[in-house]
Every structure is written in structure tokens, then in C-alpha cells.
Design a protein around this motif. Structure first.
Motif, short mmCIF file in Angstrom:
data_model
loop_
_atom_site.label_atom_id
_atom_site.label_comp_id
_atom_site.label_asym_id
_atom_site.label_seq_id
_atom_site.Cartn_x
_atom_site.Cartn_y
_atom_site.Cartn_z
N ASP A 122 -32.29 -44.67 15.32
CA ASP A 122 -33.67 -44.56 15.83
C ASP A 122 -33.94 -45.62 16.90
N ILE A 123 -33.35 -46.78 16.72
CA ILE A 123 -33.51 -47.84 17.74
C ILE A 123 -32.83 -47.39 19.04
N ALA A 124 -31.67 -46.75 18.90
CA ALA A 124 -30.95 -46.27 20.09
C ALA A 124 -31.79 -45.21 20.81
N ALA A 125 -32.42 -44.30 20.03
CA ALA A 125 -33.25 -43.26 20.66
C ALA A 125 -34.45 -43.88 21.38
N LEU A 126 -35.00 -44.95 20.80
CA LEU A 126 -36.13 -45.64 21.44
C LEU A 126 -35.68 -46.29 22.74
N ASN A 137 -38.09 -48.19 13.39
CA ASN A 137 -38.14 -48.75 14.74
C ASN A 137 -37.81 -50.25 14.66
N TYR A 138 -38.19 -51.01 15.69
CA TYR A 138 -37.87 -52.44 15.67
C TYR A 138 -38.61 -53.21 14.57
N GLY A 141 -38.15 -50.59 8.67
CA GLY A 141 -36.81 -50.24 8.21
C GLY A 141 -36.23 -51.44 7.49
N GLU A 142 -35.05 -51.24 6.90
CA GLU A 142 -34.45 -52.31 6.09
C GLU A 142 -34.33 -53.62 6.88
N GLY A 143 -34.79 -54.69 6.28
CA GLY A 143 -34.77 -55.99 6.96
C GLY A 143 -36.03 -56.24 7.77
N GLY A 144 -36.87 -55.19 7.90
CA GLY A 144 -38.14 -55.32 8.61
C GLY A 144 -37.94 -55.76 10.05
N SER A 325 -38.79 -53.28 22.87
CA SER A 325 -40.03 -52.54 22.56
C SER A 325 -40.28 -52.59 21.06
N ALA A 326 -41.24 -53.39 20.63
CA ALA A 326 -41.46 -53.54 19.18
C ALA A 326 -42.64 -52.71 18.69
N LEU A 327 -42.93 -51.61 19.39
CA LEU A 327 -44.09 -50.79 18.99
C LEU A 327 -43.79 -49.99 17.71
N THR A 328 -44.87 -49.64 16.99
CA THR A 328 -44.72 -48.79 15.80
C THR A 328 -45.63 -47.57 15.89
N GLU A 329 -46.53 -47.55 16.87
CA GLU A 329 -47.46 -46.43 17.00
C GLU A 329 -47.30 -45.80 18.37
N ASP A 330 -47.43 -44.46 18.43
CA ASP A 330 -47.31 -43.76 19.71
C ASP A 330 -48.38 -44.24 20.68
#
Ligand SMILES: Cc1cc2nc3c(=O)[nH]c(=O)nc-3n(C[C@H](O)[C@H](O)[C@H](O)COP(=O)(O)OP(=O)(O)OC[C@H]3O[C@@H](n4cnc5c(N)ncnc54)[C@H](O)[C@@H]3O)c2cc1C
Length: 409
Positions: A122-126, A137-138, A141-144, A325-330
Motif C-alpha cells: 500500500d505504501i508503494a501504491a501511494l 498507509n504511512y 498498519g503494524e508498527g503504526g 506523504s503521511a496522509l490518512t484521509e483522501d
């Protein structure tokens, strides 16, 4: 007997064993041939007048064994123990889980995102297609946020707690021993995945549970006490003890808690921009030499200034790193910085933030608890629009930004 003493070395001296042995022999009065080995137990750089390393060395003479710097941890089998439910598998959630295991309690971790192994896609797709997965995303996910953090392990806060144990645990789970001796320890994003995977495996081996794609969406309350959690809108689980370790990015959690009648209070925070520079520029300023050479790490800096009674300061400076890019919302833009263990990118970046108080953003919501969150979101949305409506951060020269002039591109 192990001798311990402080030494000052020029960079090229520290990496030359014969020069270190000479200095140790001279300062401690031990003949060189009697020194069987030495090791660094503390290391920092002083670049104020010429660049030097301040090191504390332990020196062994024949037959001596160095004391172990590693921690000694007692991880129990907790498969049948009393349970603690933990929401979030970021640094706070995973360290809470480890602490439970060491205290004989069984942690049950629910994490809205995916495991580190799946999250990386998912990070790669972002990064490559600008496609955001709001649950992976950034930040989620595991490790936050910790997994893709820079992995700098120091703090200016005075409320530090037992930092040594945290460093020892990270070393136990795979970080280099260097972090136990460096004044400014750093792991690097590229090393954090494996560490998170090792922590998860330890939790599972000890009889704990970790559930991915499992988002807390509601609470079950009885007599003002939490008695259960609702996961993914439908699945209900009883719980005696609940640890909420959902981090800074999960804004939705506050709206959920408020709707469940949990008491909340607004607080101030800091907000700002990321500034990026050529690493060579920072090296030349900090080390006062044209090139940093092969013995010195990418240089960092720290700035603090009071402006009109408010703190403005650098935050999370990443030498040899990159902006992500550390966004979580569109339709929002959020940036942060990270670096790999070698810190070998030609750029340095740093957050430059200003202290904000609740009265600064009171007008952003009728409910003062949410005004800070709404203010954040408004700026993040504006940044998105100014970036042309894509996951591309608007950029401009820092001087123009400060002066309110120039253009963003
Ligand atoms: C790019 C970047 C670089 C950074 N660099 C550094 C650094 O060098 N040094 C440093 O000290 N800090 C750094 N930070 C900050 C650091 O990562 C955070 O302070 C740290 O991760 C906070 O840990 P946490 O466990 O409290 O929260 P988080 O890491 O945010 O973890 C919270 C977890 O909870 C999960 N979650 C949220 N809501 C729910 C829900 N409803 N249900 C289930 N799970 C949920 C999230 O998915 C996430 O995994 C960086 C952050 C970023 C993004």
C-alpha cells in the motif's frame, strides 16, 4: 579489571585502532600489549571548535570480560492469563503488549491496518500511483507511524521514563548494538520492518494475540466502565482492561469516544511545514568543512526560537533522509520525514513548527473539543488543493513562506 574513561578523538583517530590503543595506553597508564580489547559505551560529536568525537571507552586487559549492555527480559507464557485488550499496534501498543507479557498478562492487540509484510504494497501504491488506502498507509498498519518513522530514539522531553529499557528491547528485537551507546541513537526506516515483525512473533509465541484489519469502532460501557469493544462495526468482544494506543493520526477515534460519552478535553499542539536542504549544506555549516568525509555521519541541527511569545522550533530533523506523504484521509496532504539507517540521501529535512493554543483555532468548530482537529483538517485540505488536487505537496522557498511572498509550486 575493566577500566572506563572518557576520551576525545578527531574522527580519523577514532576509526584507527592503533591510534586509539596509543591514547588509551597513555591516558590509563596501561602498556599497549596488555590491552586485549576496548569498546565504546558512549559516543557523541562535538563540532563547536573543530569536529571531535567525545567517547567513553571500556578497556579490557587480559582475561577481562565486558559487562553485558543488553537487557535481560522475562517473557512469560501468557496463553491462559488474564487479558488486556490493546487498540493499535504502533510503538505504544506493541510496547504495552510486551510489558503485559513481562507482567504475566495476555495482550490482545487489534490493529486497523495490515501487517508490515502487506502494508509495504500500500505504501508503494501511494508513492508510485498516488493511491491512498485509508486503513494502510504511512501512519496506519503494524508498527503504526513508528514503522516508517525515522527511528530517531532521543527526546528533549524531561519526562523520559526508562529509556534504557526501551533501547535494550529494540536491540533485543533486532536493532544494532550502536543504539545502546550513541548519544543520538537512530535505527532507520529500512530496519524497522523486521523489528516490528520480531515483536509480533514474540507476542504470538508467548500466547498473546495480534489481529490486523481490525478497527475499533465502538465501546461497550456498563456503569461508566468499559466492558467490551466493537471491532469493524459488528464484532463485539468483552474486555476487562483496555489500552487505547491509537496515536496522533486517528482523528476518528475522538469523534467515536465523544459519541460514546467518554470525557475529552482539548489541548494545544504544534503545527508547521517541512523544510528540505541539500545535506552537503548542513554538513558544511555544522562541521565547518567543505566535505564531511568518510568518518562523519550526515549532520543534523536543532533550532529553537521564541517569536512573539511563542515557541518556534525544528522537529524530527532527518539528516540524509526524504519527505514522505503521511496522509490518512483522501483529499488532504500531510508530510513527514524519514531516513534509512545509512542516512545517505543527498537531502536533509526537518519539521519547522510553531506552538498553537486552543484559542488560536477556537472558531473552527462549535464544539471546542474538535476545533483543533477541524483546524488541522482545514489546512491539510488547503494544502491538497494548492498541490493541484493530487497527492503532491505544494512547495516553496522557506524565506518566501515566512515572508508570505513568492509562489508555491
Ligand atoms: C515519517 C515519520 C517519521 C517519524 N520520525 C520519528 C522519529 O525519528 N523519532 C520519533 O521519536 N518519532 C518519529 N515519528 C513519530 C512517531 O512515529 C510517533 O510518535 C509514534 O509512532 C507514536 O506511536 P503510537 O503508538 O502512539 O501511535 P502510532 O504510531 O500512530 O500507532 C497507532 C496505531 O493505532 C492504529 N489505530 C488507530 N486507530 C485505530 C482503531 N480505531 N482501531 C485499531 N487500530 C487503530 C493505527 O493504525 C496505528 O498502527 C515519525 C512519524 C512519521 C510519520
Amino acid at each position: 579489571m575493566i577500566n572506563e574513561a572518557d576520551f576525545v578523538f578527531f574522527p580519523e583517530q577514532l576509526f584507527d585502532r592503533s591510534q586509539v590503543l596509543k591514547a588509551v595506553s597513555r591516558q590509563l597508564g596501561i602498556p599497549e600489549k596488555e590491552i586485549s580489547s576496548y569498546r565504546i559505551v558512549r559516543k557523541s560529536i562535538d563540532a563547536r571548535k573543530g569536529v571531535k568525537f567525545n567517547v567513553r571507552l571500556q578497556v579490557a586487559t587480559k582475561g577481562d570480560v565486558f559487562p553485558d549492555l543488553r537487557g535481560n527480559f522475562d517473557f512469560h507464557d501468557v496463553s491462559t492469563s488474564k487479558t488486556v485488550t490493546i487498540i493499535g499496534a504502533g510503538p505504544a501498543g506493541y510496547f504495552a503488549a510486551l510489558q503485559c507479557i513481562m507482567s504475566g498478562l495476555k495482550p490482545i492487540v487489534f490493529e486497523r491496518g495490515k501487517s508490515v509484510d502487506e502494508r509495504k504494497f500500500d505504501i508503494a501504491a501511494l508513492n508510485t500511483q498516488h493511491i491512498l488506502n485509508p486503513e494502510s498507509n504511512y501512519a496506519f498498519g503494524e508498527g503504526g507511524a513508528g514503522t516508517y518513522s525515522d527511528g530517531k530514539l532521543y527526546t528533549r522531553s524531561k519526562k523520559r521514563g526508562n529509556v534504557t529499557e526501551v533501547l535494550q528491547l529494540l536491540h533485543y528485537f533486532g536493532a544494532d548494538e550502536d543504539i545502546l551507546v550513541e548519544a543520538h541513537p537512530h535505527i532507520g526506516t529500512d530496519r524497522l520492518h523486521a523489528i516490528m515483525r520480531n515483536i509480533r512473533n514474540k507476542i504470538l509465541d508467548c500466547g498473546g494475540e495480534v489481529h490486523f484489519s481490525s478497527k475499533l469502532t465502538g465501546l461497550k460501557l456498563f456503569n461508566n466502565k468499559v466492558v467490551g469493544v466493537v471491532i469493524n462495526g459488528t464484532d463485539e468482544y468483552l474486555c476487562d482492561n483496555l489500552v487505547l494506543a491509537t496515536g496522533h493520526s486517528a482523528r476518528d477515534i475522538y469523534y467515536m469516544l465523544n459519541s460514546e460519552g467518554v470525557a475529552l478535553r482539548e489541548k494545544g499542539f504544534a503545527m508547521g511545514v517541512r523544510v528540505e536542504h541539500p545535506q552537503a549544506l548542513i554538513d558544511s555549516i555544522q562541521y565547518k568543512r567543505k566535505e564531511r568525509g568518510k568518518f562523519l555521519p550526515a549532520a543534523s541541527y536543532s533550532l529553537v526560537k521564541q517569536v512573539d511569545g511563542r515557541g518556534v522550533y525544528s522537529f524530527c530533523m532527518c539528516p540524509g533522509g526524504k519527505i514522505v506523504s503521511a496522509l490518512t484521509e483522501d483529499n488532504t496532504i500531510v508530510v513527514n520525514g524519514m531516513s534509512n539507517s545509512k542516512r545517505n540521501s543527498p537531502f536533509a529535512n526537518s519539521g519547522i513548527v510553531v506552538e498553537l493554543r486552543p484559542e488560536d483555532y477556537a472558531s473552527y468548530s462549535d464544539n471546542k473539543i474538535f476545533s483543533g482537529l477541524e483546524f488541522q483538517k482545514t489546512l491539510e485540505t488547503l494544502a491538497y488543493r494548492n498541490g493541484g488536487g493530487a497527492v503532491v505537496a505544494p512547495a516553496q522557498r522557506l524565506a518566501d513562506f515566512v515572508n508570505g511572498s513568492g509562489v508555491a509550486y
